[in-house]
Motif scaffolding. Structure first.
Motif, PDB file in Angstrom:
ATOM      1  N   ARG A 224       0.819  -1.210   0.000  1.00 18.94           N
ATOM      2  CA  ARG A 224       0.000   0.000   0.000  1.00 18.94           C
ATOM      3  C   ARG A 224       0.855   1.264   0.000  1.00 18.94           C
ATOM      4  O   ARG A 224       0.598   2.203  -0.762  1.00 18.94           O
ATOM      5  N   ALA A 225       1.860   1.306   0.852  1.00 19.80           N
ATOM      6  CA  ALA A 225       2.685   2.512   0.980  1.00 19.80           C
ATOM      7  C   ALA A 225       3.402   2.850  -0.319  1.00 19.80           C
ATOM      8  O   ALA A 225       3.457   4.010  -0.739  1.00 19.80           O
ATOM      9  N   MET A 226       3.949   1.848  -0.991  1.00 22.64           N
ATOM     10  CA  MET A 226       4.668   2.107  -2.236  1.00 22.64           C
ATOM     11  C   MET A 226       3.704   2.527  -3.358  1.00 22.64           C
ATOM     12  O   MET A 226       4.059   3.322  -4.225  1.00 22.64           O
ATOM     13  N   LEU A 227       2.477   2.015  -3.314  1.00 19.96           N
ATOM     14  CA  LEU A 227       1.479   2.451  -4.299  1.00 19.96           C
ATOM     15  C   LEU A 227       1.131   3.917  -4.085  1.00 19.96           C
ATOM     16  O   LEU A 227       0.992   4.678  -5.050  1.00 19.96           O
ATOM     17  N   TYR A 228       1.008   4.326  -2.832  1.00 18.73           N
ATOM     18  CA  TYR A 228       0.738   5.736  -2.533  1.00 18.73           C
ATOM     19  C   TYR A 228       1.886   6.615  -3.033  1.00 18.73           C
ATOM     20  O   TYR A 228       1.667   7.639  -3.682  1.00 18.73           O
TER      21      TYR A 228
END
Length: 627
Positions: A224-228
């Motif tokens: 999730r964090a890398m997608l953000y």
């Protein structure tokens, strides 16, 4: 006699003073020492439980607070009704009359929790000598995981924040400069999160626990964090005026987008391909199956990480009490707070792939479409709708939720329908059928739906869970495999791997009742809608619109923009004796009557305002843009 007494006293005194040192050095019975805590796995686990409970887990914390959330009460859920998934139908219309979103709305600056985690990491190194190296490594890894997650919650709200990884101790010399760290760049915080998760994932242990961090929990956070980070890198630069600061505290270089997308995709694929988790498919009824995929605690391998509650331990909450549909509530004191909007309901497509817009009028808009049953207008819809929303004609806990606004009475004199939203029609029209539903919708009454829908997702079916005395121990899912599939689909799409992206998106759609490979081509808009309907009320909507940099377009404050205004669906039974339409149902679409102000997301909402007291205490802190 006196001499004997004196000898006894002197002897006793000598005994007391002889053992004086031992007596004074006794360990206190009411204080737990550091050495005791960090050499007792049970005590360390208890401390970790406290940190887990203090993690933020809702979009809105408490508007401008330091982010200290009362997990037992699940505070923050109320503001799911402040966006475009739902509106507020209980008392107080504040969430229906938001003129604009305040600049401090999503603020988080919880360095108290970060300090406690840093202190724990230092103490376990300093004092833990009686536990095994493996236990020590696992506990340290879990603490680092929690710290990485807390930094993710900060960076998605605030942009770059100071990366503090050890205690900052004041030496009382009158100069606090050593304690005043500047903000790191936004991309540095995301890079720190990724590197920490990579470093600890194989040390976490905990099997496939869905309440404590394990390897796959770390991968889910990274997914999730890398997608953000990737989305911000790509779409911030596409704005007419990119949001940034000269020092990079806000804004990520567009050149880093693909690297972040690749990291997100790799983390997602590692989870999916591991076989450790699987999409929940235990119930043949696809609508009920989707509800169970989020709410069922046992034999559910879809949930990766959840904030759990337990009635037997008095860790429970009032979410069901406040949100259950009116006519199936068990107490008469509250209900119907969050009621989904027509906006959301119409984003669930029909299974033939056509638009989800409900068909309530004929092609020429000259007359209603008449339905035999209330639920017929929703026939052949994406099954995720049923698992998320209670709509007219459906049940909860085995009882029909009576959703009927009134009746449409045919008036021969005017050759038109008269709308009657009352239980009193008079003998001329009262045919013995239901006149108004016990669960509304009502135009002005509180504690009953104002939109014509109720929430199903996360509302507990267990008996007595909607009573004030018992309440609910329904868990709150932070990460589940359904999201990971969508993360993988989006990252693959952005990297040009369309076949891979379609595979992941279609897998979720098939579970919802769509034919195999129902999506033949993929667009970002399609993926955005898939996230909307799969993840509704799971705390993604605000963050998705923010990272795609479209929140200010979707919620532009314009009353003529259907995305900024919340709509309702009011069902009516037709009263027209002797006519073929008598007893059938028709539906009106309208602006929700209690809705007051269109949603207005300002440019200054992309990054929340930093409290003035923080800036006063640390002049090195750079303000966020527009504040």
């Amino acid at each position: 006699m006196k001499k004997l007494s004196l000898k006894i006293f002197v002897s006793a005194s000598m005994l007391v003073f002889a053992g004086c040192n031992d007596w004074l050095e006794r360990k206190p019975q009411n204080i737990i020492l550091e050495e005791q805590v960090w050499n007792d796995p049970k005590m360390i686990t208890g401390l970790l439980a406290n940190y887990y409970d203090r993690l933020p887990y809702h979009t809105d914390l408490s508007h401008g607070s330091n982010g200290d959330v009362n997990a037992t009460n699940r505070e923050g859920w109320q503001d799911f009704a402040a966006y475009d998934e739902a509106m507020w139908s209980n008392n107080d219309d504040a969430r229906n009359n938001i003129i604009n979103y305040a600049f401090d709305r999503w603020r988080l600056w919880d360095y108290g929790l970060i300090r406690d985690i840093n202190l724990a990491l230092e103490n376990i190194e300093k004092y833990a000598v009686k536990i095994s190296d493996a236990q020590k490594a696992q506990f340290s890894a879990e603490l680092r995981f929690l710290r990485a997650f807390v930094y993710f919650e900060h960076v998605k709200r605030m942009g770059g924040v100071p990366l503090v990884t050890k205690q900052l101790i004041y030496n009382f010399d009158g100069n606090p400069a050593a304690l005043q760290q500047p903000r790191n760049k936004e991309e540095e915080v995301y890079d720190f999160i990724a590197s920490e998760l990579d470093a600890v994932k194989d040390l976490l242990g905990n099997g496939t626990s869905n309440t404590r961090a394990n390897k796959f929990t770390a991968l889910a956070v990274k997914s999730r964090a890398m997608l953000y980070a990737a989305s911000i890198a790509k779409y911030n630069g596409k704005m007419a005026s990119p949001i940034s600061t000269p020092g990079g505290e806000v804004g990520i270089s567009a050149g880093k987008a693909n690297d972040y997308y690749a990291k997100s995709l790799a983390a997602s694929q590692e989870i999916i391909n591991s076989g450790s988790y699987e999409l929940y498919k235990s119930n043949p009824d696809k609508g009920v199956n989707f509800y169970e995929a989020i709410t069922k605690k046992s034999a559910n391998r879809e949930v990766i990480w959840a904030q759990d509650f337990l009635v037997s331990k008095d860790k429970r909450h009032g979410f069901t009490y406040d949100n259950i549909a009116r006519n199936v509530r068990e107490d008469n004191l509250s209900s119907s707070s969050i009621t989904p909007t027509l906006n959301l309901v119409e984003d669930y497509e029909y299974l033939d792939g056509t638009s989800g817009e409900l068909k309530n009028r004929n092609a020429g808009n000259t007359d209603y479409i008449y339905y035999e049953k209330l639920q017929d207008i929703f026939a052949n819809k994406d099954a995720r709708l049923y698992g998320t929303v209670i709509f007219p004609g459906t049940t909860f806990r085995g009882t029909e939720v009576q959703i009927q606004a009134g009746v449409k009475v045919w008036d021969n004199a005017t050759n038109a329908f008269k709308t009657v939203e009352s239980n009193v029609l008079g003998s001329a029209y009262d045919d013995g059928g239901l006149l108004t539903g016990a669960s509304g919708p009502q135009r002005s009454q509180t504690e009953v739906s104002n939109t014509g829908f109720y929430l199903r997702k996360y509302v507990d079916q267990t008996a007595m869970s909607s009573t004030r005395g018992i309440r609910s121990d329904m868990w709150w899912v932070r990460f589940r495999l359904g999201e990971i599939y969508l993360n993988a689909a989006e990252a693959a799409f952005e990297l040009g791997q369309n076949a891979e992206a379609l595979k992941y998106a279609n897998t979720l759609r098939e579970r919802a009742g769509f034919p195999t490979n129902s999506l033949k081509t993929l667009t970002l808009e399609k993926l955005q809608n898939e996230r909307r309907v799969e993840l509704a009320f799971e705390d993604h909507r605000v963050w998705d619109l923010k990272r795609w940099r479209i929140a200010h377009e979707v919620w532009n404050g314009n009353a003529s923009n259907p995305d900024a205004v919340m709509y309702a669906l009011y069902p009516y039974r037709v009263v027209r004796p002797g006519h073929a339409t008598h007893g059938k149902y028709v539906f009106d679409k309208l602006v929700a009557p209690r809705f007051r102000a269109p949603r207005f997301f300002q440019m200054g909402n992309y990054y929340s305002a930093i409290q003035q007291v923080v800036i006063d205490n640390n002049p090195k802190i750079v303000r966020n843009p527009f504040h």
